[in-house]
Scaffold this motif. Structure first.
Motif, PDB file in Angstrom:
ATOM      1  N   ARG A 204       0.834  -1.210   0.000  1.00  0.00           N
ATOM      2  CA  ARG A 204       0.000   0.000   0.000  1.00  0.00           C
ATOM      3  C   ARG A 204       0.869   1.262   0.000  1.00  0.00           C
TER       4      ARG A 204
ATOM      5  N   GLU B  60       2.284   1.654  -3.506  1.00  0.00           N
ATOM      6  CA  GLU B  60       1.253   2.131  -4.433  1.00  0.00           C
ATOM      7  C   GLU B  60       0.949   3.607  -4.199  1.00  0.00           C
ATOM      8  N   LYS B  61       0.933   4.020  -2.935  1.00  0.00           N
ATOM      9  CA  LYS B  61       0.696   5.424  -2.609  1.00  0.00           C
ATOM     10  C   LYS B  61       1.824   6.291  -3.146  1.00  0.00           C
ATOM     11  N   SER B  62       3.068   5.833  -2.992  1.00  0.00           N
ATOM     12  CA  SER B  62       4.202   6.614  -3.505  1.00  0.00           C
ATOM     13  C   SER B  62       4.149   6.701  -5.025  1.00  0.00           C
ATOM     14  N   LEU B  63       3.703   5.630  -5.680  1.00  0.00           N
ATOM     15  CA  LEU B  63       3.568   5.664  -7.136  1.00  0.00           C
ATOM     16  C   LEU B  63       2.507   6.667  -7.564  1.00  0.00           C
ATOM     17  N   SER B  64       1.385   6.701  -6.840  1.00  0.00           N
ATOM     18  CA  SER B  64       0.332   7.647  -7.205  1.00  0.00           C
ATOM     19  C   SER B  64       0.785   9.085  -6.945  1.00  0.00           C
ATOM     20  N   GLU B  65       1.560   9.315  -5.877  1.00  0.00           N
ATOM     21  CA  GLU B  65       2.083  10.663  -5.618  1.00  0.00           C
ATOM     22  C   GLU B  65       3.057  11.090  -6.699  1.00  0.00           C
ATOM     23  N   GLU B  66       3.921  10.173  -7.148  1.00  0.00           N
ATOM     24  CA  GLU B  66       4.862  10.494  -8.221  1.00  0.00           C
ATOM     25  C   GLU B  66       4.122  10.793  -9.516  1.00  0.00           C
ATOM     26  N   GLU B  67       3.084  10.019  -9.803  1.00  0.00           N
ATOM     27  CA  GLU B  67       2.291  10.246 -11.011  1.00  0.00           C
ATOM     28  C   GLU B  67       1.600  11.608 -10.944  1.00  0.00           C
ATOM     29  N   TYR B  68       1.078  11.956  -9.774  1.00  0.00           N
ATOM     30  CA  TYR B  68       0.433  13.253  -9.582  1.00  0.00           C
ATOM     31  C   TYR B  68       1.430  14.394  -9.810  1.00  0.00           C
TER      32      TYR B  68
END
Length: 186
Positions: A166, A169-177
């Motif tokens: 989790r 996945e959160k770090s990936l979504s922050e990087e994508e943002y």
């Protein structure tokens, strides 16, 4: 481990400024007539600042030096790297411009042996500190990249716990943002 690190250089600078500030408070003549100051100013063709027993400016300058030390001790103890990455570069630019101004101009209150020697020392320390900070920044980024690659490999193989997965996945979504927002700003 490297012999010269940014943290060690910062401590050496702070100790040097403390000694100079203390000497300006108790014996300003020893600072103004220091051989290194005299040689440096005569080599650059600058007027030598003479000691005046009745001048009270030395105490003020000594207190300002110690104040500069105090302002850097807190971030240094907290290992606030971002503070020093910004401050060292700004200090380097300022001291380099001050050196050039002292050499090129003849305005006596600024262009003298004491001001030039201080600006020269700050420039020298600034160059060393900036190079060390930049090298350490690259090492931190490389270490972070390697850790992310290892975490990504473990995630792809399914070796992470649910909590770690989790977080990943959160770090990936922050990087994508961040990536989307940086493209949007352009």
């Amino acid at each position: 481990m490297a012999l010269v690190t940014s943290k060690r250089l910062l401590w050496v600078r702070l100790v040097l400024l403390t000694v100079i500030g203390y000497k300006l408070l108790v014996d300003p003549e020893s600072v103004l007539q220091f051989n290194g100051v005299l040689v440096l100013s005569s080599a650059m063709g600058l007027p030598i600042l003479m000691y005046n027993e009745k001048s009270q400016v030395y105490g003020l300058v000594g207190v300002l030096f110690i104040g500069m030390v105090v302002s850097d001790v807190g971030p240094l103890l907290e290992t606030n790297v971002k503070y020093f990455e910004t401050t060292v570069l700004l200090r380097l630019i300022y001291s380099l411009l001050l050196c050039v101004y002292c050499y090129m101009s003849d305005y006596l209150p600024v262009c003298n042996s004491a001001v030039f020697s201080y600006a020269f020392i700050e420039t020298w320390f600034g160059i060393l500190q900036y190079n060390c900070l930049r090298e350490e920044h690259y090492k931190r980024d490389e270490q972070k990249r390697l850790e992310l690659n290892e975490l990504s490999d473990k995630y792809d193989r399914g070796e992470l716990t649910k909590e770690d997965a989790r977080k990943y996945e959160k770090s990936l979504s922050e990087e994508e943002y961040k990536k989307i927002m940086s493209e949007f700003k352009k």
